[in-house]
Write a protein that holds these residues in place. Structure first.
Motif, PDB file in Angstrom:
ATOM      1  N   LYS A 167       0.851  -1.163  -0.087  1.00 40.09           N
ATOM      2  CA  LYS A 167       0.094  -0.093  -0.066  1.00 40.09           C
ATOM      3  C   LYS A 167       0.943   1.139   0.120  1.00 40.09           C
ATOM      4  O   LYS A 167       1.751   1.468   0.786  1.00 40.09           O
ATOM      5  CB  LYS A 167      -0.861  -0.156   1.144  1.00 40.09           C
ATOM      6  CG  LYS A 167      -2.078  -1.104   1.245  1.00 40.09           C
ATOM      7  CD  LYS A 167      -2.688  -1.083   2.214  1.00 40.09           C
ATOM      8  CE  LYS A 167      -3.789  -2.033   2.448  1.00 40.09           C
ATOM      9  NZ  LYS A 167      -4.512  -2.246   3.736  1.00 40.09           N
ATOM     10  N   VAL A 168       0.290   2.124  -0.904  1.00 43.13           N
ATOM     11  CA  VAL A 168       1.125   3.584  -0.796  1.00 43.13           C
ATOM     12  C   VAL A 168       0.057   4.692  -0.482  1.00 43.13           C
ATOM     13  O   VAL A 168      -1.077   4.837  -1.150  1.00 43.13           O
ATOM     14  CB  VAL A 168       1.764   3.828  -2.282  1.00 43.13           C
ATOM     15  CG1 VAL A 168       2.287   5.335  -2.366  1.00 43.13           C
ATOM     16  CG2 VAL A 168       2.594   2.660  -2.617  1.00 43.13           C
ATOM     17  N   ARG A 186       3.946   7.314   2.638  1.00 41.89           N
ATOM     18  CA  ARG A 186       4.165   6.120   3.202  1.00 41.89           C
ATOM     19  C   ARG A 186       3.613   4.914   2.310  1.00 41.89           C
ATOM     20  O   ARG A 186       2.832   4.873   1.515  1.00 41.89           O
ATOM     21  CB  ARG A 186       3.136   5.735   4.496  1.00 41.89           C
ATOM     22  CG  ARG A 186       3.341   6.890   5.528  1.00 41.89           C
ATOM     23  CD  ARG A 186       2.332   6.898   6.618  1.00 41.89           C
ATOM     24  NE  ARG A 186       2.283   8.125   7.505  1.00 41.89           N
ATOM     25  CZ  ARG A 186       1.883   9.045   7.544  1.00 41.89           C
ATOM     26  NH1 ARG A 186       1.218   9.434   6.489  1.00 41.89           N
ATOM     27  NH2 ARG A 186       2.316  10.216   8.403  1.00 41.89           N
ATOM     28  N   ALA A 187       4.929   3.868   2.508  1.00 41.02           N
ATOM     29  CA  ALA A 187       4.788   2.759   1.359  1.00 41.02           C
ATOM     30  C   ALA A 187       5.094   1.394   2.237  1.00 41.02           C
ATOM     31  O   ALA A 187       6.110   1.402   2.973  1.00 41.02           O
ATOM     32  CB  ALA A 187       5.803   3.128   0.233  1.00 41.02           C
ATOM     33  N   LEU A 192       8.812  -3.734   7.210  1.00 40.75           N
ATOM     34  CA  LEU A 192       7.458  -3.714   6.764  1.00 40.75           C
ATOM     35  C   LEU A 192       6.905  -2.410   6.134  1.00 40.75           C
ATOM     36  O   LEU A 192       6.035  -2.344   5.262  1.00 40.75           O
ATOM     37  CB  LEU A 192       6.628  -3.783   8.274  1.00 40.75           C
ATOM     38  CG  LEU A 192       6.739  -5.088   9.246  1.00 40.75           C
ATOM     39  CD1 LEU A 192       6.314  -4.884  10.366  1.00 40.75           C
ATOM     40  CD2 LEU A 192       6.564  -6.327   8.317  1.00 40.75           C
ATOM     41  N   GLU A 193       7.345  -1.274   6.476  1.00 44.81           N
ATOM     42  CA  GLU A 193       6.836   0.060   5.820  1.00 44.81           C
ATOM     43  C   GLU A 193       7.834   1.112   6.116  1.00 44.81           C
ATOM     44  O   GLU A 193       8.613   1.009   7.073  1.00 44.81           O
ATOM     45  CB  GLU A 193       5.469   0.369   6.590  1.00 44.81           C
ATOM     46  CG  GLU A 193       4.840   1.501   5.883  1.00 44.81           C
ATOM     47  CD  GLU A 193       3.576   1.830   6.743  1.00 44.81           C
ATOM     48  OE1 GLU A 193       2.478   1.351   6.378  1.00 44.81           O
ATOM     49  OE2 GLU A 193       3.734   2.894   7.650  1.00 44.81           O
ATOM     50  N   ALA A 194       7.755   2.131   4.983  1.00 46.21           N
ATOM     51  CA  ALA A 194       8.716   3.146   5.197  1.00 46.21           C
ATOM     52  C   ALA A 194       7.969   4.458   5.120  1.00 46.21           C
ATOM     53  O   ALA A 194       6.887   4.571   4.228  1.00 46.21           O
ATOM     54  CB  ALA A 194       9.612   3.165   4.401  1.00 46.21           C
ATOM     55  N   GLU A 195       8.436   5.637   5.668  1.00 49.53           N
ATOM     56  CA  GLU A 195       7.602   6.972   5.525  1.00 49.53           C
ATOM     57  C   GLU A 195       8.833   7.608   4.864  1.00 49.53           C
ATOM     58  O   GLU A 195       9.793   7.946   5.203  1.00 49.53           O
ATOM     59  CB  GLU A 195       7.308   7.421   6.773  1.00 49.53           C
ATOM     60  CG  GLU A 195       6.559   8.870   6.697  1.00 49.53           C
ATOM     61  CD  GLU A 195       6.094   9.396   8.103  1.00 49.53           C
ATOM     62  OE1 GLU A 195       5.070   8.955   8.439  1.00 49.53           O
ATOM     63  OE2 GLU A 195       6.994  10.281   8.640  1.00 49.53           O
ATOM     64  N   PHE A 196       8.410   8.636   3.809  1.00 48.73           N
ATOM     65  CA  PHE A 196       9.406   9.481   3.033  1.00 48.73           C
ATOM     66  C   PHE A 196       8.701  10.685   3.165  1.00 48.73           C
ATOM     67  O   PHE A 196       7.446  11.078   2.893  1.00 48.73           O
ATOM     68  CB  PHE A 196       9.450   8.803   1.479  1.00 48.73           C
ATOM     69  CG  PHE A 196       9.788   7.416   1.277  1.00 48.73           C
ATOM     70  CD1 PHE A 196      10.981   7.108   1.657  1.00 48.73           C
ATOM     71  CD2 PHE A 196       8.710   6.362   0.991  1.00 48.73           C
ATOM     72  CE1 PHE A 196      11.372   5.713   1.512  1.00 48.73           C
ATOM     73  CE2 PHE A 196       9.256   5.142   0.780  1.00 48.73           C
ATOM     74  CZ  PHE A 196      10.552   4.834   1.209  1.00 48.73           C
ATOM     75  N   LEU A 197       9.697  11.638   2.979  1.00 48.29           N
ATOM     76  CA  LEU A 197       9.380  13.161   2.880  1.00 48.29           C
ATOM     77  C   LEU A 197       9.995  13.628   1.685  1.00 48.29           C
ATOM     78  O   LEU A 197      11.030  13.629   1.155  1.00 48.29           O
ATOM     79  CB  LEU A 197       9.984  13.926   4.107  1.00 48.29           C
ATOM     80  CG  LEU A 197       9.750  15.566   4.079  1.00 48.29           C
ATOM     81  CD1 LEU A 197       8.330  15.799   3.992  1.00 48.29           C
ATOM     82  CD2 LEU A 197      10.583  16.064   5.311  1.00 48.29           C
TER      83      LEU A 197
END
Length: 293
Positions: free
Chosen positions: A85-86, A94-95, A180-185
């Motif tokens: 999921k994105v 968040r991806a 599991l998941e990452a957050e990008f700016l």
């Protein structure tokens, strides 16, 4: 009872791994597992931990060589849509770990968000890219990463913020088994500017790399202030071949697998390259790809 008998919908035994890798080489996995959600991932991880079964995490197989005999442990692939999921909230993206980099880039571009263009042409997943801090001359994924959600081999889930993560050249200090998941700016920009940079990155890769062949990307890391491809070229190994494995004439840091190739051929050619560069330049080049055997 078989260890995973009640999970037969997501577990395959002795599953060939070659079709899941870009080299299209290698033997089977004793267990091949594609959980449908985090609860199933926790359960299979717990069982592997309790029974001393080694876990391998497979993304899109673009940076991987599997040995001819395969692996005796459990290969876990986060291929279900629940892991891909994105979501986009203003400039925060968040991806899930299973999301493809190409898909992530497209969504960011459509929303006028810049920063992920450096990942263009890298055929991997978000999780795999973070694990090795994927990128190129235009930057790497660590430049935009703000936090990462992780799970270790004992099924403990936690989060690490940017200040806790070291992003080095093709490596990080993340030791947890699962990303599991990452957050990008990202940064707002005009879509035409993003499209122009994406095209520039893509054309550079297309002009210098063997895109339409069975390979796993760059085989070796670049030594400090040096190019691994240039060292291999100067050692006279462009076009060198062992069995069905051949060094690319276009970019010497790529090994291509022909129809008759085996993983053993690739491994033998890797050793030949390392020995030749060491003998000629007194430089030890390190692998960038993963090898499972």
């Amino acid at each position: 009872m078989n260890l995973f008998e009640d999970l037969s919908e997501i577990v395959k035994e002795n599953e060939p791994l070659a079709p899941y890798t870009w080299f299209k080489l290698g033997g089977p996995a004793r267990y091949f597992i594609e959980p449908r959600d985090q609860d199933e991932l926790v359960e299979i991880t717990r069982r592997c931990h309790d029974n001393n079964i080694q876990i391998y995490v497979l993304g899109r197989g673009s940076n991987l060589l599997v040995g001819d005999n395969g692996v005796s442990g459990a290969v876990v692939r986060l291929s279900h849509p629940s892991f891909a999921k994105v979501t986009i909230d203003d400039t925060v993206v968040r991806a899930g770990a299973g999301a493809s980099l190409s898909g992530l880039i497209r969504q960011c571009a459509r929303h006028g968000l810049s920063g992920a263009e450096c990942l263009a042409g890298i055929p991997g997943t978000v999780g795999g890219a973070i694990r090795i801090n994927a990128g190129g001359r235009f930057g790497d994924i660590g430049n935009i990463t703000q936090s990462v959600k992780l799970m270790d081999s004992s099924s403990y889930r936690f989060e690490r913020k940017r200040d806790d993560i070291y992003f080095g050249y093709r490596m990080t200090n993340i030791m947890a088994r699962f990303i599991l998941e990452a957050e990008f700016l990202l940064t707002p920009d005009e879509p035409e500017n993003i499209a122009r940079l994406l095209k520039e990155v893509w054309m550079l890769k297309k002009s210098s790399q063997p895109m339409n062949s069975r390979n796993a990307g760059c085989v070796f890391k670049n030594p400090r202030a040096m190019s691994a491809g240039a060292l291999i070229d100067k050692a006279g190994l462009k076009g060198a071949q062992i069995g069905g494995a051949r060094v690319s004439e276009r970019h010497a840091n790529f090994i291509m697998a022909e129809d008759n190739a085996t993983a053993s051929d690739v491994l033998a050619l890797i050793d030949k390259i390392k020995d030749a560069v060491q003998a000629r330049f007194d430089v030890e080049i390190e692998l960038e790809i993963d090898i499972w055997q």
